[in-house]
Design a protein around this motif. Structure first.
Motif, PDB file in Angstrom:
ATOM      1  N   TYR A   1      -4.583   2.370  -7.791  1.00 48.72           N
ATOM      2  CA  TYR A   1      -3.318   2.954  -7.506  1.00 48.72           C
ATOM      3  C   TYR A   1      -3.631   3.323  -6.018  1.00 48.72           C
ATOM      4  O   TYR A   1      -4.698   4.033  -5.643  1.00 48.72           O
ATOM      5  CB  TYR A   1      -3.051   4.192  -8.074  1.00 48.72           C
ATOM      6  N   PRO A   2      -2.810   2.964  -4.916  1.00 48.04           N
ATOM      7  CA  PRO A   2      -2.856   3.333  -3.567  1.00 48.04           C
ATOM      8  C   PRO A   2      -3.006   4.858  -3.504  1.00 48.04           C
ATOM      9  O   PRO A   2      -2.260   5.689  -4.296  1.00 48.04           O
ATOM     10  CB  PRO A   2      -2.039   2.850  -2.757  1.00 48.04           C
ATOM     11  N   PHE A   3      -3.891   5.464  -2.491  1.00 46.17           N
ATOM     12  CA  PHE A   3      -3.980   7.097  -2.476  1.00 46.17           C
ATOM     13  C   PHE A   3      -4.575   7.587  -3.521  1.00 46.17           C
ATOM     14  O   PHE A   3      -4.315   8.781  -3.747  1.00 46.17           O
ATOM     15  CB  PHE A   3      -2.826   7.353  -1.940  1.00 46.17           C
TER      16      PHE A   3
ATOM     17  N   ARG B   1      -2.717   7.847  -6.165  1.00 47.39           N
ATOM     18  CA  ARG B   1      -1.282   8.709  -6.413  1.00 47.39           C
ATOM     19  C   ARG B   1      -0.523   8.051  -7.548  1.00 47.39           C
ATOM     20  O   ARG B   1      -0.162   6.694  -7.423  1.00 47.39           O
ATOM     21  CB  ARG B   1      -0.443   8.929  -5.345  1.00 47.39           C
TER      22      ARG B   1
ATOM     23  N   HIS C   1       0.953  -1.123   0.161  1.00 46.96           N
ATOM     24  CA  HIS C   1      -0.177   0.108  -0.167  1.00 46.96           C
ATOM     25  C   HIS C   1       1.004   1.267   0.091  1.00 46.96           C
ATOM     26  O   HIS C   1       0.697   1.933   0.857  1.00 46.96           O
ATOM     27  CB  HIS C   1      -0.939   0.052   1.171  1.00 46.96           C
ATOM     28  N   VAL C   2       1.594   1.283  -1.163  1.00 48.18           N
ATOM     29  CA  VAL C   2       2.765   2.561  -1.107  1.00 48.18           C
ATOM     30  C   VAL C   2       2.016   3.509  -2.109  1.00 48.18           C
ATOM     31  O   VAL C   2       1.629   3.577  -2.969  1.00 48.18           O
ATOM     32  CB  VAL C   2       3.937   1.900  -1.547  1.00 48.18           C
ATOM     33  N   ASN C   3       2.715   4.857  -1.828  1.00 46.48           N
ATOM     34  CA  ASN C   3       2.766   5.948  -2.874  1.00 46.48           C
ATOM     35  C   ASN C   3       3.722   5.626  -3.796  1.00 46.48           C
ATOM     36  O   ASN C   3       4.550   5.921  -3.627  1.00 46.48           O
ATOM     37  CB  ASN C   3       2.623   7.212  -1.792  1.00 46.48           C
TER      38      ASN C   3
ATOM     39  N   SER D   1      -8.657   5.025 -10.529  1.00 48.32           N
ATOM     40  CA  SER D   1      -8.039   6.117  -9.592  1.00 48.32           C
ATOM     41  C   SER D   1      -9.090   6.782  -8.730  1.00 48.32           C
ATOM     42  O   SER D   1      -9.926   5.750  -8.508  1.00 48.32           O
ATOM     43  CB  SER D   1      -7.666   7.087 -10.951  1.00 48.32           C
TER      44      SER D   1
ATOM     45  N   LEU E   1       4.478   7.507  -6.178  1.00 45.49           N
ATOM     46  CA  LEU E   1       5.044   8.782  -6.642  1.00 45.49           C
ATOM     47  C   LEU E   1       6.324   8.604  -5.909  1.00 45.49           C
ATOM     48  O   LEU E   1       7.317   9.602  -5.896  1.00 45.49           O
ATOM     49  CB  LEU E   1       4.223   9.900  -6.373  1.00 45.49           C
ATOM     50  N   LYS E   2       6.405   8.339  -4.528  1.00 49.35           N
ATOM     51  CA  LYS E   2       7.330   8.127  -3.589  1.00 49.35           C
ATOM     52  C   LYS E   2       8.638   7.169  -3.929  1.00 49.35           C
ATOM     53  O   LYS E   2       9.562   7.148  -3.464  1.00 49.35           O
ATOM     54  CB  LYS E   2       7.165   8.255  -2.311  1.00 49.35           C
TER      55      LYS E   2
END
Ligand SMILES: [Zn+2]
Length: 250
Positions: A186-188, A190, A152-154, A209, A156-157
């Protein structure tokens, strides 16, 4: 005396703003020919109603409303097969909360409604669905499972390599559990254009999304599908507005 009128005027003005902000009936009309992909997370009576939790009683109201309006239900991965139909709804749950099995699944069975559950397969800190529950739901034919990264990662980071690995590994995890995994979330909400390309390359058929919109399902947005935003405390009118327009609130 005049200040009483000023105060009343201000109250009236504030009430109008509140109404327009919390009942977005004024947004452009969206045709019944466009599919509605509904976004949900938890369904539990043990947590307060919120944007993350729609308590079972409210969830049942949602199902009853959809069944009454003779909605056609499909999995997110099947949207392309329903392009010519009207009144199409795809329910989707993110993360893989155990309450989806305890509270949502019995209601989905009761009303014979299909749904897609996106598993963050290695997520920690939530009570998540176990293997037996996932396999029972999958075998029922009412639930398809999609992927939502492993942790569950962003995206974009992460570096491109890490993002690709997270997405691909979650697909494999879901395939090990239920044999296939066709859709991604996509989690969050993002992500960028590169992640859309990755989802395609990894072999997902489409991806959802958190854009709060109702749009046609096309090749252009098939890896950036908008969803209908819900809230566990929305009232019956707000529920109708959300399903009609994609959101009920500004
Ligand atoms: Zn999530």
């Amino acid at each position: 005396m005049w200040f009483v009128y000023v105060v009343l005027g201000l109250i009236f003005f504030a009430a109008i703003l509140y109404l327009l902000g919390n009942y977005t009936f004024w947004l452009p009309l969206r045709s019944a020919k466009l599919p509605r992909i509904v976004m949900l997370h938890q369904v539990t009576p043990h947590v307060e109603a919120s944007g993350m939790n729609m308590p079972p009683a409210k969830f049942e109201q949602l199902l009853q409303y959809l069944v009454k309006k003779q909605a056609v239900f499909c999995f997110v991965s099947e949207l392309d097969q329903y392009e010519r139909q009207s009144n199409v709804f795809a329910l989707s749950f993110d993360d893989g909360f155990q309450d989806n099995y305890q509270y949502a699944f019995p209601l989905l069975k009761k009303y014979n409604v299909k749904a897609t559950i996106y598993l963050a397969t290695q997520i920690e800190g939530i009570e998540k669905l176990n293997t037996a529950q996932i396999q029972e739901m999958s075998a029922s034919g009412l639930i398809e499972f999609g992927a939502h990264t492993q942790h569950h990662v962003n995206l974009l980071k992460l570096s491109d390599e890490e993002a690709f690995a997270e997405m691909q590994a979650s697909k494999k995890d879901v395939e090990v559990l239920v044999g296939k995994c066709l859709s991604f979330a996509y989690p969050f909400g993002r992500f960028n254009e590169k992640h859309q390309q990755m989802a395609k390359k990894i072999g997902f058929k489409n991806a959802v999304s958190t854009r709060k919109k109702v749009e046609a399902y096309t090749e252009t947005n098939q890896f950036n599908i908008p969803r209908v935003s819900t809230h566990g405390a929305m009232n019956a009118l707000q529920m109708r507005i959300a399903l009609a327009k994609g959101r009920y609130k500004l």
